[in-house]
Design a protein around this motif. Sequence first.
Motif, mmCIF file in Angstrom:
data_model
loop_
_atom_site.group_PDB
_atom_site.id
_atom_site.type_symbol
_atom_site.label_atom_id
_atom_site.label_comp_id
_atom_site.label_asym_id
_atom_site.label_seq_id
_atom_site.Cartn_x
_atom_site.Cartn_y
_atom_site.Cartn_z
ATOM 1 N N THR A 1 16.380 35.477 10.123
ATOM 2 C CA THR A 1 16.345 34.412 11.130
ATOM 3 C C THR A 1 17.518 33.445 10.930
ATOM 4 O OG1 THR A 1 14.745 33.359 9.702
ATOM 5 C CG2 THR A 1 13.887 34.472 11.670
ATOM 6 N N ASP A 2 18.234 33.582 9.790
ATOM 7 C CA ASP A 2 19.409 32.727 9.539
ATOM 8 C C ASP A 2 20.591 33.207 10.377
ATOM 9 O OD1 ASP A 2 17.900 31.601 7.630
ATOM 10 O OD2 ASP A 2 18.825 32.711 5.960
ATOM 11 N N THR A 3 21.541 32.289 10.585
ATOM 12 C CA THR A 3 22.793 32.678 11.256
ATOM 13 C C THR A 3 23.954 32.151 10.417
ATOM 14 O OG1 THR A 3 22.584 30.686 12.591
ATOM 15 C CG2 THR A 3 21.863 32.738 13.613
ATOM 16 N N PRO A 4 24.141 32.744 9.221
ATOM 17 C CA PRO A 4 25.134 32.195 8.300
ATOM 18 C C PRO A 4 26.572 32.356 8.803
ATOM 19 C CG PRO A 4 24.313 34.297 7.498
ATOM 20 C CD PRO A 4 23.506 33.963 8.715
ATOM 21 N N ALA A 5 27.392 31.358 8.451
ATOM 22 C CA ALA A 5 28.832 31.496 8.685
ATOM 23 C C ALA A 5 29.374 32.380 7.564
ATOM 24 C CB ALA A 5 29.486 30.129 8.642
ATOM 25 N N LEU A 6 30.540 32.961 7.790
ATOM 26 C CA LEU A 6 31.152 33.796 6.759
ATOM 27 C C LEU A 6 31.833 32.886 5.733
ATOM 28 C CD1 LEU A 6 31.933 36.570 5.718
ATOM 29 C CD2 LEU A 6 33.868 36.554 7.271
ATOM 30 N N THR A 7 31.270 32.849 4.518
ATOM 31 C CA THR A 7 31.845 32.026 3.455
ATOM 32 C C THR A 7 32.132 32.917 2.253
ATOM 33 O OG1 THR A 7 29.586 31.527 2.793
ATOM 34 C CG2 THR A 7 30.700 29.860 4.111
ATOM 35 N N GLN A 8 32.952 32.414 1.334
ATOM 36 C CA GLN A 8 33.323 33.275 0.200
ATOM 37 C C GLN A 8 32.099 33.632 -0.636
ATOM 38 O OE1 GLN A 8 36.576 31.883 -2.226
ATOM 39 N NE2 GLN A 8 36.688 33.814 -3.358
ATOM 40 N N GLU A 9 31.154 32.704 -0.692
ATOM 41 C CA GLU A 9 29.922 32.993 -1.445
ATOM 42 C C GLU A 9 28.759 33.019 -0.458
ATOM 43 O OE1 GLU A 9 29.592 31.617 -5.589
ATOM 44 O OE2 GLU A 9 27.870 30.511 -4.772
ATOM 45 N N LEU A 10 27.967 34.089 -0.558
ATOM 46 C CA LEU A 10 26.854 34.243 0.398
ATOM 47 C C LEU A 10 25.538 34.378 -0.353
ATOM 48 C CD1 LEU A 10 28.535 36.957 2.652
ATOM 49 C CD2 LEU A 10 27.923 34.651 3.423
ATOM 50 N N GLN A 11 24.507 33.740 0.153
ATOM 51 C CA GLN A 11 23.146 33.951 -0.380
ATOM 52 C C GLN A 11 22.518 35.035 0.486
ATOM 53 O OE1 GLN A 11 22.094 32.542 -3.128
ATOM 54 N NE2 GLN A 11 24.042 31.425 -3.159
ATOM 55 N N LEU A 12 22.059 36.101 -0.159
ATOM 56 C CA LEU A 12 21.501 37.212 0.618
ATOM 57 C C LEU A 12 20.051 37.448 0.245
ATOM 58 C CD1 LEU A 12 24.528 39.678 0.258
ATOM 59 C CD2 LEU A 12 23.953 38.297 2.273
ATOM 60 N N SER A 13 19.183 37.344 1.205
ATOM 61 C CA SER A 13 17.762 37.642 0.959
ATOM 62 C C SER A 13 17.591 39.163 0.859
ATOM 63 C CB SER A 13 16.912 37.036 2.077
ATOM 64 O OG SER A 13 17.352 37.543 3.311
ATOM 65 N N PRO A 14 16.402 39.640 0.428
ATOM 66 C CA PRO A 14 16.216 41.094 0.287
ATOM 67 C C PRO A 14 16.576 41.846 1.569
ATOM 68 C CG PRO A 14 14.372 39.935 -0.702
ATOM 69 C CD PRO A 14 15.231 38.891 -0.042
ATOM 70 N N TYR A 15 17.394 42.856 1.410
ATOM 71 C CA TYR A 15 17.828 43.739 2.504
ATOM 72 C C TYR A 15 18.501 42.995 3.668
ATOM 73 C CZ TYR A 15 15.444 47.219 -0.187
ATOM 74 O OH TYR A 15 15.068 48.032 -1.225
ATOM 75 N N ALA A 16 19.065 41.829 3.357
ATOM 76 C CA ALA A 16 19.801 41.103 4.401
ATOM 77 C C ALA A 16 21.093 41.846 4.721
ATOM 78 C CB ALA A 16 20.124 39.692 3.933
ATOM 79 N N SER A 17 21.474 41.793 5.962
ATOM 80 C CA SER A 17 22.693 42.487 6.391
ATOM 81 C C SER A 17 23.296 41.741 7.577
ATOM 82 C CB SER A 17 22.300 43.913 6.799
ATOM 83 O OG SER A 17 23.381 44.590 7.359
ATOM 84 N N TYR A 18 24.606 41.472 7.495
ATOM 85 C CA TYR A 18 25.260 40.702 8.558
ATOM 86 C C TYR A 18 26.573 41.352 8.947
ATOM 87 C CZ TYR A 18 22.070 37.120 6.789
ATOM 88 O OH TYR A 18 20.949 36.454 6.375
ATOM 89 N N MET A 19 26.916 41.141 10.207
ATOM 90 C CA MET A 19 28.223 41.605 10.686
ATOM 91 C C MET A 19 28.895 40.440 11.427
ATOM 92 S SD MET A 19 28.986 44.511 13.542
ATOM 93 C CE MET A 19 28.572 45.958 12.600
ATOM 94 N N TRP A 20 30.095 40.080 10.938
ATOM 95 C CA TRP A 20 30.848 39.005 11.586
ATOM 96 C C TRP A 20 32.086 39.573 12.278
ATOM 97 C CZ3 TRP A 20 28.856 38.458 6.638
ATOM 98 C CH2 TRP A 20 27.992 37.375 6.402
#
Length: 567
Positions: free
Chosen positions: A545-564
């Motif tokens: 449900t998060d919409t993270p910006a692309l940063t050098q350090e990312l917090q990833l919840s279990p099986y999180a996957s993002y495409m920027w």
Amino acid sequence: MSQSQYSEWWRRSTVYQVYPKSFKDTTGNGTGDIKGLIEKLDYLQNLGIDIVWLQPVYVSPQHDNGYDVADYENINPDFGTMEDFDELVKELHRREMKLMIDIVVNHTSTEHEWFKQSISSKDNPYRDYYIWKDPAPDGGFPNNWQSKFGGPAWQFDEGSGRYYLTLYDKTQADLNWENEKVRRAVNDMMLFWAKKGVDGFRMDVINLISKDQRFPNDDGSVPPADGRKYYTDGPRVHEYIKAMHEEVFGPFEMVTVGEMSSTTLEHCIRYSSPEEREFSMTFNFHHLKVDYPNGQKWELMPYDFEAMKRLFTHWQTGMQKGGGWNALFFNNHDQPRALSRFTDDKVYRVESAKLLATTLHGLQGTPYVYQGEEIGMPNPVWNSIDEFRDIESLNMYRILCEQGKSPEAALSILQERSRDNSRTPMQWDDSRNAGFTTGTPWLKVDERYSDINVQKELENPASIFHHYRKLITLRKEYGVFTEGVFKRLDDGHPEVFAYARTGDGEALVVVSNFSSKEITFRFEDSHWTELLPSGRDELLIGNTTDTPALTQELQLSPYASYMWLIR
Ligand SMILES: O=P(O)(O)OC[C@H]1O[C@H](O[C@H]2O[C@H](CO)[C@@H](O)[C@H](O)[C@H]2O)[C@H](O)[C@@H](O)[C@@H]1O
């Protein structure tokens, strides 16, 4: 490869693979049919599918579910009629979708007329359509080659006292491609379907058609010592495929995919480079053997994530450099469900299914969605050997027991490895038999169908189905999906697969956490400064449900996957 060579329509397309026996039954006989597929074309169009790959519906005794063809130019009555087939072509084209059919010509069924003639006598004109050999001097098999489904690759014919070659089931006799008449007959058969309006072919184990004519014993120097090095990507295979292109694929402007068994990058570049005039693209299976200890499919081990990432990188980079084109897939009718195999199909089923989709669809190639994948169907739970139908699984169960495994141990191997894992009926809704049939299904329906079905997925805008739909749309919208140069960015991270695709003025970045742990992932400085924050970033798709910006350090919840997307 120049940019203009990326212009073919099928490079921006997505293919949907239909296993007709398990898709939708309209007659109540428990077996899916062509009319059932026609009924569901709106569903596939809604998903955004461009090409439907229909698996074999030809006349066949069905020992290997249609990969044992007895008549290439007629429809098996269980699947319908030729009129149904013509209707399918018409209905697909009306929706501006294409049809790709399966061509199985490494072998035919032993019930094919050619084989019946061939076995009838040594001087029959069809004798040389198949591969006949004398017994070894000691009376044994002509050589030590093994069938892919277990046991020796040779069958004895009492009538002539000779053996014929069967690399798969004993009812699937290998054709003799050295015989010009075989090549003529196969091309004529493909022309028959091309003239019917079929748009493409998926060519079954096509890199096995040219055998080393010495038929030597396998000396075991390259495992597995089953003879494959003497017939895989064999001496005349490219010549044979070029002739098919010249006469059939080229003139009919077909989209073609070769299924390449145990192949190499070098050969796949040749098979799929436009200037070679062979196929549009190739399937290879190396990334799906990362849980085979020493290449042994029927032994279990946890999968090697690093090996999988290395293999994707090898094929992405190599095909890109060499001008070849990959068919991208995690699932098909021969593989257990990737969701159960590489991720968590229980607690994080939805996240996992979306993660696999995002990771795959960001790569270069043409993505294939195998029926049920788009709704997150996992492997079913098998309770007894009596529930299985697949010939390979049944053969291997017998062999494993003969080798001393207990029936329970053999069953637990089938639970992980059986091809039936992906062949259970499509789950359409929560009615009886998941809406697949009103009769008795040929293979059991997975018990979880009331939770996992198409109807539920369509209703929920955050579903796996809608995730796939979005990925398929994005591929058409942004050229970087087709053209972007691949670069791996995770530097051997034990849980994360991260990569970039850099194109003309835009880049994609995909980051996927393949673990059930909450983790922090940091791009190495060199990647971050060279490649990443070169512009404005926009989250194209994610599975939380998060919409993270692309940063050098990312917090990833279990099986999180993002495409920027960066531009
Ligand atoms: O595992 P590989 O050696 O790389 O081979 C790839 C697949 O080849 C076979 O699949 C196809 O041919 C079979 C015979 O026609 C048919 O049973 C199967 O359904 C086809 O897709 C093999 O059976 C698969 O297990 C391999 O994955």
